[in-house]
Motif scaffolding. Sequence first.
Motif, PDB file in Angstrom:
ATOM      1  N   LYS A   1      -2.789  -6.641  -5.163  1.00  0.00           N
ATOM      2  CA  LYS A   1      -2.857  -5.778  -3.980  1.00  0.00           C
ATOM      3  C   LYS A   1      -3.620  -6.491  -2.859  1.00  0.00           C
ATOM      4  CE  LYS A   1      -2.785  -1.247  -6.246  1.00  0.00           C
ATOM      5  NZ  LYS A   1      -3.516   0.033  -6.393  1.00  0.00           N
TER       6      LYS A   1
ATOM      7  N   ASP B   1      -1.054   0.649 -12.077  1.00  0.00           N
ATOM      8  CA  ASP B   1      -2.290   0.130 -11.492  1.00  0.00           C
ATOM      9  C   ASP B   1      -3.315   0.057 -12.631  1.00  0.00           C
ATOM     10  OD1 ASP B   1      -4.581  -0.475 -10.150  1.00  0.00           O
ATOM     11  OD2 ASP B   1      -4.577   1.273  -8.838  1.00  0.00           O
TER      12      ASP B   1
ATOM     13  N   ILE C   1      -7.032   2.523 -13.053  1.00  0.00           N
ATOM     14  CA  ILE C   1      -6.911   3.975 -12.976  1.00  0.00           C
ATOM     15  C   ILE C   1      -7.946   4.609 -13.895  1.00  0.00           C
ATOM     16  CG2 ILE C   1      -4.452   3.991 -12.390  1.00  0.00           C
ATOM     17  CD1 ILE C   1      -3.882   4.474 -15.360  1.00  0.00           C
TER      18      ILE C   1
ATOM     19  N   GLU D   1      -1.041   5.476  -1.822  1.00  0.00           N
ATOM     20  CA  GLU D   1      -0.409   4.338  -2.498  1.00  0.00           C
ATOM     21  C   GLU D   1       0.760   4.804  -3.361  1.00  0.00           C
ATOM     22  OE1 GLU D   1      -0.213   0.189  -3.186  1.00  0.00           O
ATOM     23  OE2 GLU D   1      -1.555   1.298  -1.865  1.00  0.00           O
ATOM     24  N   SER D   2       0.559   5.926  -4.049  1.00  0.00           N
ATOM     25  CA  SER D   2       1.599   6.471  -4.909  1.00  0.00           C
ATOM     26  C   SER D   2       2.827   6.887  -4.105  1.00  0.00           C
ATOM     27  CB  SER D   2       1.064   7.673  -5.693  1.00  0.00           C
ATOM     28  OG  SER D   2       2.039   8.187  -6.571  1.00  0.00           O
TER      29      SER D   2
ATOM     30  N   SER E   1      -1.272  10.285 -12.051  1.00  0.00           N
ATOM     31  CA  SER E   1      -2.463   9.856 -11.300  1.00  0.00           C
ATOM     32  C   SER E   1      -3.606   9.418 -12.212  1.00  0.00           C
ATOM     33  CB  SER E   1      -2.938  10.991 -10.387  1.00  0.00           C
ATOM     34  OG  SER E   1      -3.214  12.154 -11.147  1.00  0.00           O
TER      35      SER E   1
ATOM     36  N   GLU F   1      -0.528   5.561 -10.664  1.00  0.00           N
ATOM     37  CA  GLU F   1      -1.371   5.194  -9.513  1.00  0.00           C
ATOM     38  C   GLU F   1      -2.239   6.383  -9.138  1.00  0.00           C
ATOM     39  OE1 GLU F   1      -3.388   3.729  -6.868  1.00  0.00           O
ATOM     40  OE2 GLU F   1      -1.805   2.278  -7.351  1.00  0.00           O
ATOM     41  N   ASP F   2      -3.570   6.144  -9.006  1.00  0.00           N
ATOM     42  CA  ASP F   2      -4.480   7.257  -8.729  1.00  0.00           C
ATOM     43  C   ASP F   2      -4.707   7.518  -7.243  1.00  0.00           C
ATOM     44  OD1 ASP F   2      -5.849   4.824  -8.561  1.00  0.00           O
ATOM     45  OD2 ASP F   2      -7.789   5.765  -8.947  1.00  0.00           O
ATOM     46  N   GLU F   3      -4.291   6.595  -6.380  1.00  0.00           N
ATOM     47  CA  GLU F   3      -4.447   6.797  -4.940  1.00  0.00           C
ATOM     48  C   GLU F   3      -3.175   7.441  -4.389  1.00  0.00           C
ATOM     49  OE1 GLU F   3      -5.587   3.311  -2.853  1.00  0.00           O
ATOM     50  OE2 GLU F   3      -7.232   2.814  -4.242  1.00  0.00           O
TER      51      GLU F   3
END
Length: 350
Positions: free
Chosen positions: A105, A55, A58, A13-14, A34, A8-10
């Motif tokens: 999401k 996700d 990404i 959220e991660s 990420s 997950e890059d956020e």
Amino acid sequence: MYNIVIVEDELIESESLRRIVSESVGNSIVHEASTGKKAIQLIDKLDQIDMMLVDINIPLPNGNQVIEYLRTKSASTKVIVTTANDDFDLVRSMLNLKVDDYLLKPVKKSTLTDAIRKTLDVSDVDIVASRALKQTVGTMIERCDYPQWHNFLFDALDNTCAATPSAISQRKILTDVLELMHQHLISWGEKGQPAAKTVTALIQEISQSGISASTYYRIMSRLLSIGETVFDHALKHFTGSMSFIDRAKFHIEKNILDNLTLDDIAARSFVSSCYLSRAFKKMTGAGFSNYIAGRKINVAKSLLQCSDLRINTIALELSWQDANYFCRIFKKETGMAPSDFRKIVAPVPA
């Protein structure tokens, strides 16, 4: 113990996913990536990944490509995809990659929790047992309770070797304990890396092959060495008060395979030999020599039950140079000769 990777890059959220995973699966080690590149590096680095939350959107390589790469390495890893894109073609491509669940999401916490537990087949009973195990191990280390650790460790080892239907589940308990030790060692940074690598190798060996009579002593020795590393570190950072009797017991366990003398243990307990000898009997109800003999005999029992070492070899490994003396001490402690004990307790081959 589960190895779980979050891709997950956020950041927010991660962090949320990590918290939900930790609450949903108590016996888990969570790794985070990420970017797709970092995810692929984790796939290459980790020996086993039980579940990956990905996700799709990404930075390149994207989530779809990460899963494709994962499948070249492992067909058994469970995969849960999260995305804001409700696209039928995307869903179809996910099915081709054997994705276990597909969540749009924003995902509700309850929905994600249910998906994680269902995917890993984790029950509430498993979670409670995992938390209890983690607390048990953590408390022993925190209190520097080395004798209790060895009691706990040898019970786990010996149950894993037993020729019973429960041996497989007992093997899982032992590897879960080792995973907890691994987490503890990793938290030290570089100082814990050598022992952590040994633990990783042991987990893989025990998971794949179990513990046989021919491997028991080698695995036991490595576990004793790892325990020494962990409890030495715990003693250096111990903030409570430790009596000289407890300190003596600590050093007896640390050197349980060695030739232990009253003078050596007294010096490490910061008291005189005479004072330790008198106080030890008064505080524990057992004479110093008898206490050591009892602790060594407990190890001998495990070796007789689970290993293929000869009796005279067991005596030597426990620093009794005279096998006949070992047999006399063993009979005094247990009421039977080592050979008779082995006949009674040795597991029958399946």
